[in-house]
Design a protein around this motif. Structure first.
Motif, PDB file in Angstrom:
ATOM      1  N   VAL A  86      -5.074  10.045  11.663  1.00 59.83           N
ATOM      2  CA  VAL A  86      -4.525  10.003  10.361  1.00 59.83           C
ATOM      3  C   VAL A  86      -4.502  11.554   9.567  1.00 59.83           C
ATOM      4  N   GLN A  87      -3.576  12.082   8.953  1.00 53.53           N
ATOM      5  CA  GLN A  87      -3.619  13.296   8.499  1.00 53.53           C
ATOM      6  C   GLN A  87      -3.214  13.408   6.953  1.00 53.53           C
ATOM      7  N   PRO A  88      -3.648  14.245   6.196  1.00 56.19           N
ATOM      8  CA  PRO A  88      -3.475  14.198   4.647  1.00 56.19           C
ATOM      9  C   PRO A  88      -2.062  14.130   4.628  1.00 56.19           C
ATOM     10  N   GLY A  89      -1.593  13.107   3.555  1.00 52.79           N
ATOM     11  CA  GLY A  89      -0.257  12.826   3.286  1.00 52.79           C
ATOM     12  C   GLY A  89       0.474  11.851   4.071  1.00 52.79           C
ATOM     13  N   ASP A  90      -0.274  11.412   5.073  1.00 55.20           N
ATOM     14  CA  ASP A  90       0.373  10.317   6.002  1.00 55.20           C
ATOM     15  C   ASP A  90       0.420   8.975   5.115  1.00 55.20           C
ATOM     16  N   ILE A  91       1.372   8.049   5.599  1.00 54.40           N
ATOM     17  CA  ILE A  91       1.949   7.193   4.927  1.00 54.40           C
ATOM     18  C   ILE A  91       1.563   5.677   5.658  1.00 54.40           C
ATOM     19  N   ILE A  92       1.129   4.602   5.104  1.00 53.25           N
ATOM     20  CA  ILE A  92       1.005   3.543   5.585  1.00 53.25           C
ATOM     21  C   ILE A  92       2.117   2.574   5.152  1.00 53.25           C
ATOM     22  N   VAL A  93       2.865   1.842   6.196  1.00 52.68           N
ATOM     23  CA  VAL A  93       3.811   0.880   6.148  1.00 52.68           C
ATOM     24  C   VAL A  93       3.368  -0.489   6.443  1.00 52.68           C
ATOM     25  N   ALA A  94       3.663  -1.547   5.848  1.00 57.35           N
ATOM     26  CA  ALA A  94       3.262  -2.659   6.036  1.00 57.35           C
ATOM     27  C   ALA A  94       4.098  -3.931   5.757  1.00 57.35           C
ATOM     28  N   THR A  95       4.136  -4.899   6.350  1.00 57.84           N
ATOM     29  CA  THR A  95       5.130  -6.015   5.884  1.00 57.84           C
ATOM     30  C   THR A  95       4.371  -6.915   4.710  1.00 57.84           C
ATOM     31  N   ARG A  96       4.221  -8.153   4.691  1.00 59.03           N
ATOM     32  CA  ARG A  96       3.896  -9.041   3.795  1.00 59.03           C
ATOM     33  C   ARG A  96       2.364  -8.983   3.226  1.00 59.03           C
ATOM     34  N   ASN A  97       1.995  -9.204   2.085  1.00 61.62           N
ATOM     35  CA  ASN A  97       0.652  -9.613   1.683  1.00 61.62           C
ATOM     36  C   ASN A  97      -0.342  -8.555   2.197  1.00 61.62           C
ATOM     37  N   PHE A  98      -0.305  -7.169   2.160  1.00 63.48           N
ATOM     38  CA  PHE A  98      -1.126  -6.162   2.082  1.00 63.48           C
ATOM     39  C   PHE A  98      -2.212  -5.965   1.444  1.00 63.48           C
ATOM     40  N   GLY A  99      -3.660  -6.075   1.757  1.00 62.98           N
ATOM     41  CA  GLY A  99      -4.523  -6.108   0.934  1.00 62.98           C
ATOM     42  C   GLY A  99      -5.191  -7.330   0.746  1.00 62.98           C
ATOM     43  N   CYS A 100      -4.729  -8.425   1.363  1.00 66.59           N
ATOM     44  CA  CYS A 100      -5.407  -9.660   0.901  1.00 66.59           C
ATOM     45  C   CYS A 100      -6.754  -9.899   1.247  1.00 66.59           C
ATOM     46  N   GLY A 101      -7.317 -10.816   0.525  1.00 68.36           N
ATOM     47  CA  GLY A 101      -8.876 -10.967   1.036  1.00 68.36           C
ATOM     48  C   GLY A 101      -9.585 -10.899  -0.157  1.00 68.36           C
ATOM     49  N   SER A 102     -10.557  -9.971  -0.141  1.00 73.11           N
ATOM     50  CA  SER A 102     -11.690  -9.980  -0.963  1.00 73.11           C
ATOM     51  C   SER A 102     -11.397  -8.815  -2.152  1.00 73.11           C
ATOM     52  N   SER A 103     -11.946  -8.738  -3.250  1.00 71.93           N
ATOM     53  CA  SER A 103     -11.452  -7.833  -4.513  1.00 71.93           C
ATOM     54  C   SER A 103     -12.284  -6.631  -4.382  1.00 71.93           C
ATOM     55  N   ARG A 104     -12.504  -6.157  -3.355  1.00 67.45           N
ATOM     56  CA  ARG A 104     -13.435  -5.070  -3.466  1.00 67.45           C
ATOM     57  C   ARG A 104     -12.584  -3.675  -3.589  1.00 67.45           C
ATOM     58  N   GLU A 105     -12.852  -2.840  -4.256  1.00 70.88           N
ATOM     59  CA  GLU A 105     -12.244  -1.465  -4.245  1.00 70.88           C
ATOM     60  C   GLU A 105     -12.138  -0.681  -3.009  1.00 70.88           C
ATOM     61  N   HIS A 106     -13.236  -0.926  -2.243  1.00 72.24           N
ATOM     62  CA  HIS A 106     -13.683   0.008  -1.270  1.00 72.24           C
ATOM     63  C   HIS A 106     -12.324  -0.102  -0.276  1.00 72.24           C
ATOM     64  N   ALA A 107     -11.425  -1.089  -0.168  1.00 70.87           N
ATOM     65  CA  ALA A 107     -10.173  -1.017   0.743  1.00 70.87           C
ATOM     66  C   ALA A 107      -9.308   0.207   0.334  1.00 70.87           C
ATOM     67  N   PRO A 108      -8.696   0.161  -0.866  1.00 66.95           N
ATOM     68  CA  PRO A 108      -7.722   1.332  -1.034  1.00 66.95           C
ATOM     69  C   PRO A 108      -8.799   2.648  -1.211  1.00 66.95           C
ATOM     70  N   LEU A 109      -9.908   2.600  -1.458  1.00 69.51           N
ATOM     71  CA  LEU A 109     -10.636   3.932  -1.693  1.00 69.51           C
ATOM     72  C   LEU A 109     -10.794   4.500  -0.345  1.00 69.51           C
ATOM     73  N   VAL A 110     -10.988   3.984   0.855  1.00 65.66           N
ATOM     74  CA  VAL A 110     -11.008   4.634   2.145  1.00 65.66           C
ATOM     75  C   VAL A 110      -9.704   5.085   2.612  1.00 65.66           C
ATOM     76  N   LEU A 111      -8.758   4.296   2.183  1.00 65.76           N
ATOM     77  CA  LEU A 111      -7.394   4.755   2.545  1.00 65.76           C
ATOM     78  C   LEU A 111      -7.093   6.116   1.874  1.00 65.76           C
ATOM     79  N   LYS A 112      -7.397   6.133   0.654  1.00 70.92           N
ATOM     80  CA  LYS A 112      -7.157   7.321  -0.062  1.00 70.92           C
ATOM     81  C   LYS A 112      -8.132   8.328   0.455  1.00 70.92           C
ATOM     82  N   GLU A 113      -9.504   8.359   0.748  1.00 68.70           N
ATOM     83  CA  GLU A 113     -10.181   8.991   1.211  1.00 68.70           C
ATOM     84  C   GLU A 113      -9.840   9.572   2.549  1.00 68.70           C
TER      85      GLU A 113
END
Length: 163
Positions: A49-76
């Motif tokens: 992964v390089q700065p600026g890269d993009i994730i594309v997924a189909t249905r229900n991305f990010g399901c599961g727990s409510s923790r903010e860690h998930a989007p945080l590590v992608l942004k990081e």
């Protein structure tokens, strides 16, 4: 604002335990935590992964727990946007809260492939696959969400406004 990057493509139901495995949640440093992003679904993600890269997924991305860690590590890791057919509502809210842009667009999510180069205009919601010229229309962010994202998250946005 326009971003452009290479696509990492995933399928349905990518849950927060795949985005950042729970066994690492005792790591307090976001940079160190981010070294484990996506490792259970894509062992090479953090290497490629390089700065600026993009994730594309189909249905229900990010399901599961409510923790903010998930989007945080992608942004990081420098991910500039996640495009999916749909998002788990709590992931959607957490992503906006930490300033990670996400767009729902089923046509783009289904057609764009791993390795494609994609540009996204957040003002218009236009997603362009630079690899083949195809364009897709997502809903543009309303100004208040654009402000949150450009500020780097909800808390930073509120501080800028004097709250």
């Amino acid at each position: 604002m326009v971003v452009k990057g290479t696509v990492f493509k995933y399928g349905d139901n990518v849950d927060t335990d795949v985005i950042i495995p729970a066994r690492y949640l005792n790591i307090a440093d976001p940079k160190e935590l981010a070294t484990h992003a996506m490792e259970d679904i894509d062992t090479d993600f953090v290497k490629k992964v390089q700065p600026g890269d993009i994730i594309v997924a189909t249905r229900n991305f990010g399901c599961g727990s409510s923790r903010e860690h998930a989007p945080l590590v992608l942004k990081e890791n420098g991910v500039s946007c996640v495009v999916a057919s749909s998002f788990a509502r709590i992931f959607y809210r957490n992503a906006i809260n930490i300033g990670l842009p996400i767009l729902e667009c089923e046509a783009a999510a289904n057609a764009i492939q791993a390795g494609d180069t994609v540009s996204i205009d957040f003002d218009t919601g236009v997603i362009t696959n630079e690899s083949n010229g195809e364009r897709y229309q997502a809903a543009a962010f309303p100004p208040f969400i654009q402000n949150i994202i450009t500020s780097g998250g909800l808390l930073k946005s509120l501080k800028e406004r004097g709250f």
